[in-house]
Scaffold this active site. Structure first.
Site, PDB file in Angstrom:
ATOM      1  N   ASN A 208      58.020  74.434 -80.540  1.00  0.00           N
ATOM      2  CA  ASN A 208      56.764  73.679 -80.659  1.00  0.00           C
ATOM      3  C   ASN A 208      55.998  73.759 -79.339  1.00  0.00           C
ATOM      4  OD1 ASN A 208      57.575  71.347 -78.916  1.00  0.00           O
ATOM      5  ND2 ASN A 208      59.174  71.180 -80.476  1.00  0.00           N
ATOM      6  N   ASP A 277      63.181  69.763 -85.272  1.00  0.00           N
ATOM      7  CA  ASP A 277      63.954  69.071 -86.313  1.00  0.00           C
ATOM      8  C   ASP A 277      64.829  70.026 -87.117  1.00  0.00           C
ATOM      9  OD1 ASP A 277      63.042  66.455 -85.839  1.00  0.00           O
ATOM     10  OD2 ASP A 277      61.128  66.932 -86.785  1.00  0.00           O
ATOM     11  N   LYS A 287      68.065  92.423 -83.832  1.00  0.00           N
ATOM     12  CA  LYS A 287      66.669  92.162 -84.224  1.00  0.00           C
ATOM     13  C   LYS A 287      66.489  92.405 -85.723  1.00  0.00           C
ATOM     14  CE  LYS A 287      61.971  93.654 -83.323  1.00  0.00           C
ATOM     15  NZ  LYS A 287      61.142  94.806 -82.958  1.00  0.00           N
ATOM     16  N   PHE A 321      59.593  58.441 -78.089  1.00  0.00           N
ATOM     17  CA  PHE A 321      58.220  58.909 -78.232  1.00  0.00           C
ATOM     18  C   PHE A 321      57.964  59.242 -79.698  1.00  0.00           C
ATOM     19  CE2 PHE A 321      56.092  59.825 -74.108  1.00  0.00           C
ATOM     20  CZ  PHE A 321      57.046  59.249 -73.301  1.00  0.00           C
ATOM     21  N   LYS A 335      59.732  54.630 -86.537  1.00  0.00           N
ATOM     22  CA  LYS A 335      60.628  55.248 -85.542  1.00  0.00           C
ATOM     23  C   LYS A 335      61.187  54.182 -84.597  1.00  0.00           C
ATOM     24  CE  LYS A 335      58.397  59.710 -85.992  1.00  0.00           C
ATOM     25  NZ  LYS A 335      57.468  60.711 -85.506  1.00  0.00           N
ATOM     26  N   LYS A 339      65.108  53.952 -85.256  1.00  0.00           N
ATOM     27  CA  LYS A 339      65.938  54.622 -84.244  1.00  0.00           C
ATOM     28  C   LYS A 339      66.463  53.622 -83.210  1.00  0.00           C
ATOM     29  CE  LYS A 339      63.455  59.031 -84.802  1.00  0.00           C
ATOM     30  NZ  LYS A 339      63.498  60.417 -84.330  1.00  0.00           N
TER      31      LYS A 339
HETATM   32  N1  CTP Z   1      64.000  63.126 -81.512  1.00  0.00           N
HETATM   33  C1  CTP Z   1      65.320  63.410 -81.260  1.00  0.00           C
HETATM   34  N2  CTP Z   1      65.983  64.334 -82.010  1.00  0.00           N
HETATM   35  C2  CTP Z   1      65.355  64.968 -83.020  1.00  0.00           C
HETATM   36  C3  CTP Z   1      64.003  64.672 -83.289  1.00  0.00           C
HETATM   37  C4  CTP Z   1      63.344  63.744 -82.521  1.00  0.00           C
HETATM   38  O1  CTP Z   1      65.901  62.815 -80.333  1.00  0.00           O
HETATM   39  N3  CTP Z   1      66.022  65.860 -83.737  1.00  0.00           N
HETATM   40  C5  CTP Z   1      63.321  62.078 -80.711  1.00  0.00           C
HETATM   41  C6  CTP Z   1      62.191  62.597 -79.828  1.00  0.00           C
HETATM   42  O2  CTP Z   1      62.685  62.915 -78.534  1.00  0.00           O
HETATM   43  C7  CTP Z   1      61.247  61.407 -79.793  1.00  0.00           C
HETATM   44  C8  CTP Z   1      61.452  60.738 -81.136  1.00  0.00           C
HETATM   45  O3  CTP Z   1      62.724  61.189 -81.615  1.00  0.00           O
HETATM   46  O4  CTP Z   1      61.603  60.472 -78.800  1.00  0.00           O
HETATM   47  C9  CTP Z   1      60.421  61.028 -82.193  1.00  0.00           C
HETATM   48  O5  CTP Z   1      60.206  62.400 -82.309  1.00  0.00           O
HETATM   49  P1  CTP Z   1      59.106  62.982 -83.302  1.00  0.00           P
HETATM   50  O6  CTP Z   1      59.157  64.476 -83.232  1.00  0.00           O
HETATM   51  O7  CTP Z   1      57.802  62.290 -83.098  1.00  0.00           O
HETATM   52  O8  CTP Z   1      59.584  62.472 -84.722  1.00  0.00           O
HETATM   53  P2  CTP Z   1      60.753  62.837 -85.676  1.00  0.00           P
HETATM   54  O9  CTP Z   1      61.779  61.744 -85.584  1.00  0.00           O
HETATM   55  O10 CTP Z   1      61.234  64.214 -85.456  1.00  0.00           O
HETATM   56  O11 CTP Z   1      60.040  62.691 -87.095  1.00  0.00           O
HETATM   57  P3  CTP Z   1      58.850  63.565 -87.727  1.00  0.00           P
HETATM   58  O12 CTP Z   1      58.987  64.946 -87.145  1.00  0.00           O
HETATM   59  O13 CTP Z   1      59.107  63.485 -89.165  1.00  0.00           O
HETATM   60  O14 CTP Z   1      57.572  62.886 -87.325  1.00  0.00           O
END
Ligand code: CTP
Length: 403
Positions: A208, A277, A287, A321, A335, A339
């Site tokens: 990302n 995720d 490759k 975050f 969240k 969490k």
């Molecule tokens: N985070 C994490 N591990 C993951 C995904 C997210 O620890 N596999 C943590 C990020 O570091 C951040 C928070 O969860 O502090 C939220 O991350 P975000 O990408 O906004 O949300 P997601 O929980 O991944 O949900 P979505 O992508 O559905 O919005």
């Protein structure tokens, strides 16, 4: 960073004087008003005019100067200083300060100042390791003088080892630390930053746009405020911040291992990383070659690191975050509670001035008691300090046993 600060820079004689010129440039760029004192030997390497031009202030070289003595020059400078830096500091000057000798403008002003003194030594490696020098440094440390240890490398005298004046950027960072209120002393921060990168094959990956800038700003600001900081960073283009143990990882699974191993040793955890995720179900060892067919990559879920920490956090303070492109508060609130975090920093990354790559951010801070604070467009460093202010409050309330 240093606006409104009065810094007196003492420059003593050594080849590293040229680096003090760069230091002055950095200090003035950071907003400080810099007043330079040069010893006689320093003037053998660089002329006072160089420093005067860069600081727009007269350079002090003589203890008894008829013009400056109208206001007793050395006392006026000593009183004016918010911080005194000596860079480069020779073994001779350090020995004189340790011995209480005040026989020139530099040593006399240091003797008279109540400001913190930051010493950046530069000398031959055998001088630096000489037991007399070591005793002097130890004695000064005991009296509260601060040191920026020299770097290792090829020395101007031909020897190799410790003794090179530290990089001006590092001296600047230590100067900022010396001038920052240390309200996070005793806290051990674990900060994550940057994206994770999930390999498809040796050439391609899923990732990302996270730059890591917000997490790095929090890590740096926490150290300046006195915390010990470990930074677990995904692949970013940023240099490892000075004074912070930086653990580099690539994938979400690596980040999870690095983070969970360090949770027990931390008191505050800030999860600013944008963790992928999903990861490809299988990584091809060679490759993947193209064909005329469309291609589908199977992805599987990565563990949610923040949620895992949330279940074992105990009395640690946990900050998460949320990066959203719509329904910011609703999504962020889910969240926050889902969490089990104490504070959630929610970003609408579709807003101009927020988002991953810039130096600014816009956020909402969601508290457990339902409060929501709006943080308007501001620099990431300023936002980092506001988040840290809230962490300080949470730690104080935790100590008092409040919910
Ligand atoms: N985070 C994490 N591990 C993951 C995904 C997210 O620890 N596999 C943590 C990020 O570091 C951040 C928070 O969860 O502090 C939220 O991350 P975000 O990408 O906004 O949300 P997601 O929980 O991944 O949900 P979505 O992508 O559905 O919005």
């Amino acid at each position: 960073m240093l606006s409104g600060k009065q810094i007196v820079l003492g420059v003593s004689g050594g080849i590293a004087v040229y680096k003090a010129v760069e230091l002055v440039r950095l200090l003035t760029k950071a907003g400080a008003d810099v007043h330079v004192i040069m010893t006689r030997s320093a003037m053998e390497f660089v002329t006072p005019l160089t420093f005067q031009t860069l600081t727009s202030n007269p350079v002090h070289t003589e203890l008894f100067n008829l013009i400056a003595e109208r206001e007793i020059g050395h006392i006026a400078l000593a009183d004016r200083a918010d911080l005194f830096i000596v860079a480069p500091a020779t073994a001779n000057v350090i020995g004189k300060i340790a011995g209480g000798i005040a026989d020139d403008m530099l040593t006399t002003t240091i003797m008279a100042t109540k400001a913190p003194v930051l010493i950046a030594p530069a000398m031959n490696v055998n001088m630096y390791t000489n037991s007399l020098y070591r005793e002097n440094e130890e004695k000064l440390r005991c009296h509260g003088y601060l040191f920026v240890a020299p770097a290792k490398g090829m020395l101007a005298c031909g020897w190799e080892g410790e003794g090179k004046l530290q990089a001006p950027e590092v001296i600047l960072e230590e100067a900022i630390c010396a001038l920052t209120h240390r309200d996070l002393t005793g806290e051990r921060f674990l900060v994550t930053a940057g994206p994770t990168l999930e390999e498809i094959d040796p050439v391609r990956y899923v990732s990302n746009h996270s730059s890591g800038k917000m997490g790095y700003a929090i890590a740096r600001a926490a150290r300046r405020r006195g915390a010990e900081v470990v930074l677990v960073a995904g692949p970013t283009c940023l240099d490892d911040p000075w004074g912070i143990e930086t653990v580099r990882v690539t994938s979400a699974l690596e980040m999870r291992d690095a983070v969970l191993a360090r949770v027990p040793g931390s008191t505050v955890i800030v999860k600013a990383a944008a963790v992928a995720d999903y990861r490809p179900k299988a990584r091809a060892t060679g490759k993947i070659k193209k064909s005329t067919e469309a291609m589908t990559i199977d992805l599987e879920r990565n563990p949610d690191i923040l949620s895992e920490i949330g279940t074992v956090k105990g009395d640690r303070t946990l900050v998460g975050f949320a990066a959203e492109t719509g329904e910011l508060v609703e999504n962020a609130r889910k969240k926050l509670t889902g969490k089990n975090v104490d504070l959630l920093v929610a970003n609408d990354i579709s807003l101009e001035g927020a988002g991953f790559h810039g130096d600014t951010n816009i956020a909402k801070l969601l508290h457990r008691d339902g409060r929501i604070e709006d943080l308007p467009l501001m620099g990431k460093e300023r936002m980092a300090n506001i988040i840290l202010d809230r962490i300080v409050d949470l730690r104080k309330r935790g100590m008092r046993g409040e919910e």
